[in-house]
Design a protein around this motif. Sequence first.
Motif, PDB file in Angstrom:
ATOM      1  N   ASP A   1      63.900   9.625 -35.631  1.00 36.89           N
ATOM      2  CA  ASP A   1      63.874   9.343 -36.995  1.00 36.89           C
ATOM      3  C   ASP A   1      62.954  10.349 -37.847  1.00 36.89           C
ATOM      4  O   ASP A   1      63.383  10.804 -38.538  1.00 36.89           O
ATOM      5  N   ALA A   2      61.895  10.601 -37.033  1.00 41.68           N
ATOM      6  CA  ALA A   2      60.783  11.334 -37.646  1.00 41.68           C
ATOM      7  C   ALA A   2      61.416  13.085 -37.500  1.00 41.68           C
ATOM      8  O   ALA A   2      61.230  13.650 -38.466  1.00 41.68           O
ATOM      9  N   SER A   3      62.258  13.141 -36.453  1.00 36.29           N
ATOM     10  CA  SER A   3      62.615  14.692 -36.167  1.00 36.29           C
ATOM     11  C   SER A   3      63.777  14.940 -36.976  1.00 36.29           C
ATOM     12  O   SER A   3      64.097  16.218 -37.509  1.00 36.29           O
TER      13      SER A   3
ATOM     14  N   TYR B   1      65.864  15.954 -45.567  1.00 37.14           N
ATOM     15  CA  TYR B   1      65.173  16.231 -46.724  1.00 37.14           C
ATOM     16  C   TYR B   1      64.182  17.370 -46.966  1.00 37.14           C
ATOM     17  O   TYR B   1      63.705  17.149 -48.307  1.00 37.14           O
ATOM     18  N   GLY B   2      64.332  18.287 -46.260  1.00 38.63           N
ATOM     19  CA  GLY B   2      63.333  19.462 -46.507  1.00 38.63           C
ATOM     20  C   GLY B   2      61.873  19.205 -46.644  1.00 38.63           C
ATOM     21  O   GLY B   2      61.317  20.001 -47.594  1.00 38.63           O
ATOM     22  N   VAL B   3      61.470  18.348 -46.179  1.00 35.46           N
ATOM     23  CA  VAL B   3      60.007  17.856 -45.997  1.00 35.46           C
ATOM     24  C   VAL B   3      59.183  18.703 -45.020  1.00 35.46           C
ATOM     25  O   VAL B   3      59.909  18.985 -43.918  1.00 35.46           O
ATOM     26  N   PRO B   4      58.059  18.718 -45.016  1.00 34.68           N
ATOM     27  CA  PRO B   4      57.290  19.303 -44.001  1.00 34.68           C
ATOM     28  C   PRO B   4      57.403  18.467 -42.725  1.00 34.68           C
ATOM     29  O   PRO B   4      57.443  17.373 -42.627  1.00 34.68           O
TER      30      PRO B   4
ATOM     31  N   VAL C   1      62.375   5.563 -48.292  1.00 33.37           N
ATOM     32  CA  VAL C   1      61.458   6.263 -48.459  1.00 33.37           C
ATOM     33  C   VAL C   1      61.506   7.453 -49.396  1.00 33.37           C
ATOM     34  O   VAL C   1      60.928   7.824 -50.405  1.00 33.37           O
ATOM     35  N   MET C   2      62.452   8.448 -48.663  1.00 32.78           N
ATOM     36  CA  MET C   2      62.755   9.704 -49.091  1.00 32.78           C
ATOM     37  C   MET C   2      63.333   9.837 -50.402  1.00 32.78           C
ATOM     38  O   MET C   2      63.384  10.576 -51.341  1.00 32.78           O
ATOM     39  N   VAL C   3      64.238   8.833 -50.800  1.00 29.26           N
ATOM     40  CA  VAL C   3      65.097   8.622 -52.031  1.00 29.26           C
ATOM     41  C   VAL C   3      63.974   8.409 -53.129  1.00 29.26           C
ATOM     42  O   VAL C   3      63.800   8.839 -54.265  1.00 29.26           O
ATOM     43  N   GLN C   4      62.923   7.473 -52.854  1.00 27.69           N
ATOM     44  CA  GLN C   4      61.748   7.040 -53.974  1.00 27.69           C
ATOM     45  C   GLN C   4      60.893   8.153 -53.957  1.00 27.69           C
ATOM     46  O   GLN C   4      60.368   8.267 -55.044  1.00 27.69           O
ATOM     47  N   LEU C   5      60.586   9.169 -53.097  1.00 28.13           N
ATOM     48  CA  LEU C   5      59.826  10.120 -53.195  1.00 28.13           C
ATOM     49  C   LEU C   5      60.713  11.393 -53.883  1.00 28.13           C
ATOM     50  O   LEU C   5      60.071  12.576 -53.785  1.00 28.13           O
ATOM     51  N   GLY C   6      61.996  11.142 -54.532  1.00 33.22           N
ATOM     52  CA  GLY C   6      62.620  12.015 -54.977  1.00 33.22           C
ATOM     53  C   GLY C   6      63.404  13.084 -54.303  1.00 33.22           C
ATOM     54  O   GLY C   6      63.709  14.425 -54.838  1.00 33.22           O
ATOM     55  N   ARG C   7      63.625  12.674 -53.022  1.00 36.26           N
ATOM     56  CA  ARG C   7      64.110  13.863 -52.110  1.00 36.26           C
ATOM     57  C   ARG C   7      65.751  13.806 -52.126  1.00 36.26           C
ATOM     58  O   ARG C   7      66.322  14.549 -51.433  1.00 36.26           O
ATOM     59  N   VAL C   8      66.130  13.044 -52.905  1.00 28.52           N
ATOM     60  CA  VAL C   8      67.816  12.999 -53.191  1.00 28.52           C
ATOM     61  C   VAL C   8      68.008  13.030 -54.414  1.00 28.52           C
ATOM     62  O   VAL C   8      67.093  12.241 -55.386  1.00 28.52           O
ATOM     63  N   LYS C   9      69.063  13.825 -54.947  1.00 32.31           N
ATOM     64  CA  LYS C   9      69.504  13.863 -56.324  1.00 32.31           C
ATOM     65  C   LYS C   9      70.690  13.254 -56.461  1.00 32.31           C
ATOM     66  O   LYS C   9      71.624  13.606 -56.001  1.00 32.31           O
TER      67      LYS C   9
ATOM     68  N   GLN D   1      67.692  21.407 -45.203  1.00 31.31           N
ATOM     69  CA  GLN D   1      67.406  22.821 -44.769  1.00 31.31           C
ATOM     70  C   GLN D   1      68.764  23.400 -44.275  1.00 31.31           C
ATOM     71  O   GLN D   1      69.773  22.657 -43.750  1.00 31.31           O
ATOM     72  N   LEU D   2      69.048  24.688 -44.695  1.00 30.13           N
ATOM     73  CA  LEU D   2      70.722  25.232 -44.558  1.00 30.13           C
ATOM     74  C   LEU D   2      70.547  26.001 -43.211  1.00 30.13           C
ATOM     75  O   LEU D   2      70.386  27.319 -43.213  1.00 30.13           O
ATOM     76  N   SER D   3      70.727  25.034 -42.260  1.00 28.70           N
ATOM     77  CA  SER D   3      70.152  25.630 -40.866  1.00 28.70           C
ATOM     78  C   SER D   3      71.427  25.960 -40.154  1.00 28.70           C
ATOM     79  O   SER D   3      71.602  26.374 -38.942  1.00 28.70           O
ATOM     80  N   ASN D   4      72.669  25.669 -40.369  1.00 29.46           N
ATOM     81  CA  ASN D   4      74.016  26.026 -39.950  1.00 29.46           C
ATOM     82  C   ASN D   4      75.080  26.487 -40.946  1.00 29.46           C
ATOM     83  O   ASN D   4      74.601  25.836 -42.138  1.00 29.46           O
ATOM     84  N   HIS D   5      76.201  26.899 -40.617  1.00 31.19           N
ATOM     85  CA  HIS D   5      77.341  27.179 -41.489  1.00 31.19           C
ATOM     86  C   HIS D   5      77.666  26.021 -42.189  1.00 31.19           C
ATOM     87  O   HIS D   5      78.155  25.793 -43.392  1.00 31.19           O
TER      88      HIS D   5
END
Length: 270
Positions: free
Chosen positions: A76-78, A84-87, A208-216, A224-228
Amino acid sequence: MINTTERDSNYQDLDKMSVQELLVNINREDQTVPLAVARAIPQIEALVKVVVDRMKRGGRLFYIGAGTSGRLGILDASECPPTYGVPFDWVIGLIAGGDTAIRKAVEFAEDNTEQAWIDLSEYAINTNDVLIGIAASGTTPYVIGGLEAANAQGIATGCVVCNSGSPIASLANYPVEVVVGPEFVTGSTRMKAGTAQKLVLNMISTAVMVQLGRVKGNKMVDMQLSNHKLVDRGVRMIMTETGATEEEASHLLEHHGSVRAVIDALKKNI
């Protein structure tokens, strides 16, 4: 008293069942898991709210566990940074026995009551953070020791367990108890208990991520745009949001680097 997760299976003579019988009966048991999770939603809500509160203050979310439970926390952490593009240090999963235990069981690692706090201390865990212990049994010494030490330091604690009235639930400030009953294979908590824990962790990190504004809206605009595949998804998001052509959206995404950055830049130019 035997824990629910250790009680004898509701099914006998598994070794005499056909493949179809095995699959149908496993599936029948699995269907009870979401119902058990639903009953725990008030507990999950309380835990999510404290995680959001602490993370808005700059805190982090830690998961600790052993075996399957530890692996689920790490999973889940990974997945939070790419989704969500978080650190990478916003959500941290730790497992008894260290990284070796992710792939191979480390004997007796979960029985050390002091190691969890040693592991957590390497990350300078503090009162801005939240610690969630994951343990199907609710009795794992590694998790118990970590929660006890965190409580002593005034750190908010939660848990995800699959037995009622467990030692871990009694230690956690915000316990989540999802009682799924005996496993199809007696004591094999990687099955229903593991599924329940995965569902709960999905709910916690997503909410949590939605509440922190990481979803629109309903989109992962910070992914992260890490693949095609993800680049193509980002292009479609921009097309939907802005009305741009595919070529225009692709150029904008390449220039700005994320869906959110594209949308924010276009808003500034309106």
